[in-house]
Design a protein around this motif. Sequence first.
Motif, mmCIF file in Angstrom:
data_model
loop_
_atom_site.group_PDB
_atom_site.id
_atom_site.type_symbol
_atom_site.label_atom_id
_atom_site.label_comp_id
_atom_site.label_asym_id
_atom_site.label_seq_id
_atom_site.Cartn_x
_atom_site.Cartn_y
_atom_site.Cartn_z
ATOM 1 N N ASN A 137 47.646 35.981 34.382
ATOM 2 C CA ASN A 137 46.720 35.605 33.320
ATOM 3 C C ASN A 137 45.284 35.549 33.827
ATOM 4 O O ASN A 137 44.346 35.949 33.130
ATOM 5 C CB ASN A 137 47.100 34.251 32.724
ATOM 6 N N LEU A 138 45.105 35.048 35.047
ATOM 7 C CA LEU A 138 43.763 34.956 35.624
ATOM 8 C C LEU A 138 43.130 36.336 35.789
ATOM 9 O O LEU A 138 41.950 36.531 35.486
ATOM 10 C CB LEU A 138 43.821 34.244 36.978
ATOM 11 N N CYS A 139 43.914 37.282 36.260
ATOM 12 C CA CYS A 139 43.382 38.633 36.470
ATOM 13 C C CYS A 139 43.046 39.306 35.131
ATOM 14 O O CYS A 139 42.029 39.985 35.011
ATOM 15 C CB CYS A 139 44.377 39.478 37.264
ATOM 16 N N LYS A 140 43.892 39.094 34.132
ATOM 17 C CA LYS A 140 43.609 39.650 32.804
ATOM 18 C C LYS A 140 42.396 38.968 32.170
ATOM 19 O O LYS A 140 41.681 39.566 31.371
ATOM 20 C CB LYS A 140 44.828 39.478 31.893
ATOM 21 N N HIS A 141 42.197 37.726 32.531
ATOM 22 C CA HIS A 141 41.092 36.926 31.989
ATOM 23 C C HIS A 141 39.727 37.497 32.398
ATOM 24 O O HIS A 141 38.748 37.373 31.670
ATOM 25 C CB HIS A 141 41.235 35.486 32.498
ATOM 26 N N LYS A 142 39.675 38.089 33.593
ATOM 27 C CA LYS A 142 38.452 38.692 34.137
ATOM 28 C C LYS A 142 37.258 37.733 34.055
ATOM 29 O O LYS A 142 36.270 37.997 33.361
ATOM 30 C CB LYS A 142 38.139 40.007 33.417
ATOM 31 N N PRO A 143 37.344 36.633 34.770
ATOM 32 C CA PRO A 143 36.248 35.660 34.720
ATOM 33 C C PRO A 143 34.983 36.197 35.378
ATOM 34 O O PRO A 143 35.044 36.985 36.314
ATOM 35 C CB PRO A 143 36.813 34.473 35.516
ATOM 36 N N ALA A 144 33.857 35.775 34.866
ATOM 37 C CA ALA A 144 32.569 36.164 35.449
ATOM 38 C C ALA A 144 32.042 35.074 36.373
ATOM 39 O O ALA A 144 31.402 35.356 37.384
ATOM 40 C CB ALA A 144 31.559 36.451 34.341
ATOM 41 N N ILE A 145 32.325 33.812 36.021
ATOM 42 C CA ILE A 145 31.882 32.685 36.848
ATOM 43 C C ILE A 145 33.050 31.729 37.053
ATOM 44 O O ILE A 145 33.701 31.304 36.086
ATOM 45 C CB ILE A 145 30.707 31.929 36.200
ATOM 46 N N CYS A 146 33.321 31.410 38.316
ATOM 47 C CA CYS A 146 34.368 30.448 38.678
ATOM 48 C C CYS A 146 33.713 29.297 39.433
ATOM 49 O O CYS A 146 32.745 29.496 40.168
ATOM 50 C CB CYS A 146 35.434 31.097 39.557
ATOM 51 N N MET A 147 34.277 28.116 39.276
ATOM 52 C CA MET A 147 33.660 26.939 39.892
ATOM 53 C C MET A 147 34.714 25.939 40.341
ATOM 54 O O MET A 147 35.713 25.731 39.648
ATOM 55 C CB MET A 147 32.727 26.276 38.874
ATOM 56 N N GLU A 148 34.468 25.349 41.494
ATOM 57 C CA GLU A 148 35.297 24.219 41.927
ATOM 58 C C GLU A 148 34.424 22.992 42.038
ATOM 59 O O GLU A 148 33.365 23.016 42.667
ATOM 60 C CB GLU A 148 35.981 24.475 43.275
ATOM 61 N N VAL A 149 34.873 21.903 41.428
ATOM 62 C CA VAL A 149 34.190 20.615 41.540
ATOM 63 C C VAL A 149 34.937 19.787 42.567
ATOM 64 O O VAL A 149 36.130 19.535 42.418
ATOM 65 C CB VAL A 149 34.160 19.889 40.178
ATOM 66 N N GLY A 150 34.237 19.383 43.631
ATOM 67 C CA GLY A 150 34.871 18.636 44.713
ATOM 68 C C GLY A 150 35.613 19.570 45.642
ATOM 69 O O GLY A 150 36.838 19.498 45.765
ATOM 70 N N CYS A 151 34.870 20.456 46.316
ATOM 71 C CA CYS A 151 35.496 21.544 47.087
ATOM 72 C C CYS A 151 36.109 21.115 48.418
ATOM 73 O O CYS A 151 36.960 21.821 48.963
ATOM 74 C CB CYS A 151 34.493 22.671 47.320
#
Length: 291
Positions: free
Chosen positions: A72-86
């Motif tokens: 699903n993530l690959c099909k989603h094709k996100p442009a911006i990803c973020m982690e809060v509290g890396c």
Amino acid sequence: MNDREVDVEAQFIQSEPKPIPTPVAIVDSKQGLKKTPSKIAQIRLVASHPEVYEPCDDSFALVDALLADQANLCKHKPAICMEVGCGSGYVITSLALILGQEADGIHYFATDINPHAVGVTQETLGAHGVHAEVIMTNIASGLEKRLAGLVDVMVVNPPYVPTPEDEVGIAGIMASWAGGENGRSVIDKILPIADKLLSDRGWLYMVTLAANNPSQICGKMREKGYASRIVVQRSTVEESLQIIKFWRDSDAQLEVKNASTTRSMSTKVMDSVLSQFPRISFWSIGSNDRT
């Protein structure tokens, strides 16, 4: 699986089974042996510091949830990803590796309130050949205008351990787990910020503990127009973890709109009734005078 077809309460009763990853094999030309590329960050390449939270059961569960939802993530094709509290950078690095060839053109952000975590995350990313913009800040302070409505995938392993409130936000490694009353102090601050940053098609993956009352968290997000489901559920001797995925849902948004309309109409009716009270009192007094 179509996320919009999943019932929130039903998904809280039973989580999805964890699929077995099937990485593509690579042939070593020298020895003729098959090797499989790493789809997640390698522990031996994850940097460390005494004041930075190291990858543990909750980190592994979150990455397993991303692996379970990889298609699903690959099909989603996100442009911006973020982690809060890396923290160590294990999760944001793994997310980039999981997306693999689809990662071209994706911009990654990672934030942490701990300055040591910022340095460690940069080392971990570099060791895996992954780039991200790593920022020392509290949740997303200073980024809310820049990233408002733009984040397609957000991952969060928040401080969820129930602790005294005065331990929340203390400098150093304690900030990574101290969650205040019911472990919800930081989580409840993150949720509205996530709502502001996520795009219309944004997804949020969050680690929760049973003590956090995950069903109540889902209820709060439902009020903001999000559907949810458990992607991974894992129990250890010390804790029961649930990795929950949230996404904007048209049915949930309609519920919010209808509820808002109903409240507005109720308020107008009540205002109309209350506006008559002075007149009613006057009529009552006048009636008494005539008797």
